[in-house]
Design a protein around this motif. Structure first.
Motif, mmCIF file in Angstrom:
data_model
loop_
_atom_site.group_PDB
_atom_site.id
_atom_site.type_symbol
_atom_site.label_atom_id
_atom_site.label_comp_id
_atom_site.label_asym_id
_atom_site.label_seq_id
_atom_site.Cartn_x
_atom_site.Cartn_y
_atom_site.Cartn_z
ATOM 1 N N ALA A 49 0.505 47.055 -16.171
ATOM 2 C CA ALA A 49 -0.125 48.139 -15.411
ATOM 3 C C ALA A 49 -1.380 47.669 -14.674
ATOM 4 N N PHE A 50 -2.179 46.821 -15.328
ATOM 5 C CA PHE A 50 -3.431 46.370 -14.725
ATOM 6 C C PHE A 50 -3.293 45.024 -14.003
ATOM 7 N N LYS A 51 -2.083 44.429 -14.105
ATOM 8 C CA LYS A 51 -1.832 43.117 -13.490
ATOM 9 C C LYS A 51 -2.833 42.068 -13.973
ATOM 10 N N VAL A 52 -2.987 42.006 -15.309
ATOM 11 C CA VAL A 52 -3.866 41.024 -15.947
ATOM 12 C C VAL A 52 -3.096 40.344 -17.076
ATOM 13 N N ARG A 53 -3.664 39.256 -17.596
ATOM 14 C CA ARG A 53 -3.093 38.551 -18.736
ATOM 15 C C ARG A 53 -4.196 38.343 -19.767
ATOM 16 N N PHE A 54 -3.853 38.488 -21.033
ATOM 17 C CA PHE A 54 -4.809 38.275 -22.112
ATOM 18 C C PHE A 54 -4.386 37.088 -22.954
ATOM 19 N N THR A 55 -5.365 36.375 -23.479
ATOM 20 C CA THR A 55 -5.061 35.301 -24.424
ATOM 21 C C THR A 55 -4.900 35.934 -25.804
ATOM 22 N N SER A 56 -4.243 35.235 -26.704
ATOM 23 C CA SER A 56 -4.073 35.781 -28.050
ATOM 24 C C SER A 56 -5.422 35.946 -28.738
ATOM 25 N N SER A 57 -6.381 35.071 -28.465
ATOM 26 C CA SER A 57 -7.698 35.217 -29.093
ATOM 27 C C SER A 57 -8.431 36.451 -28.567
ATOM 28 N N GLU A 58 -8.246 36.774 -27.292
ATOM 29 C CA GLU A 58 -8.841 38.006 -26.748
ATOM 30 C C GLU A 58 -8.265 39.220 -27.476
ATOM 31 N N ILE A 59 -6.947 39.251 -27.573
ATOM 32 C CA ILE A 59 -6.264 40.385 -28.201
ATOM 33 C C ILE A 59 -6.706 40.543 -29.653
ATOM 34 N N GLN A 60 -6.805 39.444 -30.372
ATOM 35 C CA GLN A 60 -7.198 39.494 -31.783
ATOM 36 C C GLN A 60 -8.647 39.913 -31.969
ATOM 37 N N SER A 61 -9.466 39.730 -30.940
ATOM 38 C CA SER A 61 -10.886 40.071 -31.062
ATOM 39 C C SER A 61 -11.148 41.575 -30.909
ATOM 40 N N TRP A 62 -10.179 42.311 -30.386
ATOM 41 C CA TRP A 62 -10.385 43.745 -30.157
ATOM 42 C C TRP A 62 -10.310 44.524 -31.458
ATOM 43 N N ASN A 63 -11.337 45.353 -31.683
ATOM 44 C CA ASN A 63 -11.323 46.271 -32.820
ATOM 45 C C ASN A 63 -11.197 47.722 -32.372
ATOM 46 N N GLU A 67 -14.396 54.533 -17.407
ATOM 47 C CA GLU A 67 -13.758 55.848 -17.587
ATOM 48 C C GLU A 67 -12.365 55.861 -16.975
ATOM 49 N N GLU A 68 -12.228 55.276 -15.793
ATOM 50 C CA GLU A 68 -10.927 55.209 -15.123
ATOM 51 C C GLU A 68 -9.961 54.328 -15.922
ATOM 52 N N ILE A 69 -10.483 53.233 -16.464
ATOM 53 C CA ILE A 69 -9.651 52.356 -17.288
ATOM 54 C C ILE A 69 -9.181 53.101 -18.536
ATOM 55 N N LEU A 70 -10.093 53.829 -19.188
ATOM 56 C CA LEU A 70 -9.716 54.602 -20.381
ATOM 57 C C LEU A 70 -8.668 55.657 -20.057
ATOM 58 N N ALA A 71 -8.807 56.313 -18.912
ATOM 59 C CA ALA A 71 -7.830 57.332 -18.508
ATOM 60 C C ALA A 71 -6.452 56.702 -18.316
ATOM 61 N N LYS A 72 -6.424 55.538 -17.655
ATOM 62 C CA LYS A 72 -5.146 54.851 -17.433
ATOM 63 C C LYS A 72 -4.574 54.353 -18.759
ATOM 64 N N LEU A 73 -5.437 53.849 -19.641
ATOM 65 C CA LEU A 73 -4.977 53.409 -20.964
ATOM 66 C C LEU A 73 -4.376 54.579 -21.738
ATOM 67 N N SER A 74 -4.998 55.738 -21.650
ATOM 68 C CA SER A 74 -4.472 56.926 -22.339
ATOM 69 C C SER A 74 -3.060 57.245 -21.858
#
Length: 79
Positions: free
Chosen positions: A52-66, A4-11
Motif C-alpha cells: 500500500a505504501f510502496k515501501v520495504r522493511f528489513t526484518s530488524s525494522e519489523i522486529q523493533s516495532w512494539n 495521522e494520514e498514515i494511521l488512517a491508511k493503516l487502520s
C-alpha cells in the motif's frame, strides 16, 4: 503524508486484512489490543502495508516495532 494520514491508511489496511470493521488504530495500539492480530496475520499485514505504501522493511525494522506508532514512524521515514 503526515502521521495521522498514515494511521488512517493503516487502520483501513488492518480492517481489510483482519476482516474487522471495528478496528481503530492509535499510536499506542499493540498486537495484544487487536484480537485477530496474531503471528500469521502479522506477516500478511506487513506485506499489505509494504504494498500500500510502496515501501520495504528489513526484518530488524519489523522486529523493533512494539506499537503501531513505531510502524507509522518507519513508514513516514521511507516516504
Amino acid at each position: 503524508m503526515n502521521k495521522e494520514e498514515i494511521l488512517a491508511k493503516l487502520s483501513e489496511i488492518f480492517r481489510e486484512e483482519l476482516d474487522n470493521e471495528d478496528i481503530t488504530l492509535t499510536e499506542e495500539t499493540t498486537a495484544n489490543d487487536v484480537e485477530e492480530w496474531d503471528s500469521l496475520s502479522h506477516i500478511q499485514l506487513i506485506v499489505a502495508v509494504e504494498k500500500a505504501f510502496k515501501v520495504r522493511f528489513t526484518s530488524s525494522e519489523i522486529q523493533s516495532w512494539n506499537t503501531v506508532g513505531e510502524m507509522a514512524s518507519s513508514i513516514a521515514s521511507k516516504l
